[in-house]
Scaffold this motif. Structure first.
Motif, PDB file in Angstrom:
ATOM      1  N   SER A   3       0.854  -1.178   0.000  1.00 67.89           N
ATOM      2  CA  SER A   3       0.000   0.000   0.000  1.00 67.89           C
ATOM      3  C   SER A   3       0.893   1.231   0.000  1.00 67.89           C
ATOM      4  CB  SER A   3      -0.886   0.025   1.246  1.00 67.89           C
ATOM      5  OG  SER A   3      -1.506   1.289   1.376  1.00 67.89           O
ATOM      6  N   SER A  53      -8.140   8.540 -12.515  1.00 73.61           N
ATOM      7  CA  SER A  53      -7.134   7.482 -12.345  1.00 73.61           C
ATOM      8  C   SER A  53      -7.757   6.206 -11.788  1.00 73.61           C
ATOM      9  CB  SER A  53      -6.015   7.949 -11.411  1.00 73.61           C
ATOM     10  OG  SER A  53      -6.464   7.957 -10.055  1.00 73.61           O
ATOM     11  N   TYR A  93      -7.962   5.466  -8.638  1.00 78.39           N
ATOM     12  CA  TYR A  93      -7.419   5.150  -7.316  1.00 78.39           C
ATOM     13  C   TYR A  93      -8.297   5.779  -6.237  1.00 78.39           C
ATOM     14  CZ  TYR A  93      -3.237   4.029 -10.003  1.00 78.39           C
ATOM     15  OH  TYR A  93      -2.358   3.512 -10.919  1.00 78.39           O
ATOM     16  N   TYR A 148      -9.194   7.967  -3.133  1.00 75.53           N
ATOM     17  CA  TYR A 148      -8.567   9.193  -2.643  1.00 75.53           C
ATOM     18  C   TYR A 148      -9.460   9.852  -1.608  1.00 75.53           C
ATOM     19  CZ  TYR A 148     -11.815  11.818  -5.562  1.00 75.53           C
ATOM     20  OH  TYR A 148     -12.956  12.339  -6.124  1.00 75.53           O
ATOM     21  N   GLU A 185      -4.360   6.428  -2.674  1.00 72.64           N
ATOM     22  CA  GLU A 185      -3.755   5.127  -2.372  1.00 72.64           C
ATOM     23  C   GLU A 185      -3.649   4.289  -3.638  1.00 72.64           C
ATOM     24  OE1 GLU A 185      -4.005   1.468   0.825  1.00 72.64           O
ATOM     25  OE2 GLU A 185      -5.778   2.720   0.548  1.00 72.64           O
ATOM     26  N   ALA A 186      -2.495   3.636  -3.801  1.00 67.28           N
ATOM     27  CA  ALA A 186      -2.270   2.716  -4.916  1.00 67.28           C
ATOM     28  C   ALA A 186      -1.342   1.598  -4.442  1.00 67.28           C
ATOM     29  CB  ALA A 186      -1.672   3.444  -6.111  1.00 67.28           C
ATOM     30  N   ASP A 187      -1.035   0.680  -5.359  1.00 65.72           N
ATOM     31  CA  ASP A 187      -0.186  -0.454  -5.014  1.00 65.72           C
ATOM     32  C   ASP A 187       1.308  -0.149  -5.116  1.00 65.72           C
ATOM     33  OD1 ASP A 187      -2.377  -2.110  -4.506  1.00 65.72           O
ATOM     34  OD2 ASP A 187      -2.489  -2.768  -6.597  1.00 65.72           O
ATOM     35  N   GLU A 205       2.909   4.039  -9.762  1.00 63.19           N
ATOM     36  CA  GLU A 205       1.539   4.384 -10.157  1.00 63.19           C
ATOM     37  C   GLU A 205       1.189   5.805  -9.721  1.00 63.19           C
ATOM     38  OE1 GLU A 205      -1.038   0.305 -10.057  1.00 63.19           O
ATOM     39  OE2 GLU A 205      -0.238   1.006  -8.133  1.00 63.19           O
ATOM     40  N   LEU A 206       1.539   6.137  -8.507  1.00 67.08           N
ATOM     41  CA  LEU A 206       1.210   7.465  -7.988  1.00 67.08           C
ATOM     42  C   LEU A 206       2.131   8.538  -8.553  1.00 67.08           C
ATOM     43  CD1 LEU A 206       0.334   6.527  -4.318  1.00 67.08           C
ATOM     44  CD2 LEU A 206      -1.229   7.100  -6.181  1.00 67.08           C
TER      45      LEU A 206
END
Length: 101
Positions: free
Chosen positions: A2, A32, A34, A36, A46-48, A52-53
């Protein structure tokens, strides 16, 4: 994994109110997909993965650039934790357990 990214991004050369510009940045975040959370001072996404972010940041800037701004201020913070998911909600719930009577 995370990854939470807290970001504040807005133009500095457009007057006192920034909400119209922040809303354009939020459109990029929303598109996106994701999860938020908007706060009064920043937005948390939040992303994996960090990548990505990180890949969202230039897209956010480009949204402001298209609006004709000349100067952008941004602050970015990351919280990276392996073997966790859904921390955008879990972190808040964890704290609330300790303050609820």
């Amino acid at each position: 994994m995370s990854v939470l990214m807290e970001i504040a991004m807005f133009p500095t050369d457009v007057g006192e109110s920034k909400s119209r510009y922040v809303s354009e940045v939020l459109k990029v975040i929303k598109e996106s997909g994701y999860p938020y959370q908007l706060t009064p001072m920043a937005t948390i996404i939040e992303a994996d993965t960090v990548k990505e972010l990180s890949d969202l940041i230039p897209k956010m800037y480009e949204a402001l650039e298209k609006m004709g701004v000349g100067r952008v201020y941004s602050v970015v913070k990351f919280d990276i934790r392996p073997a966790r998911k859904n921390r955008l909600k879990q972190k808040i719930e964890s704290v609330k357990k300790h303050i609820e009577v």
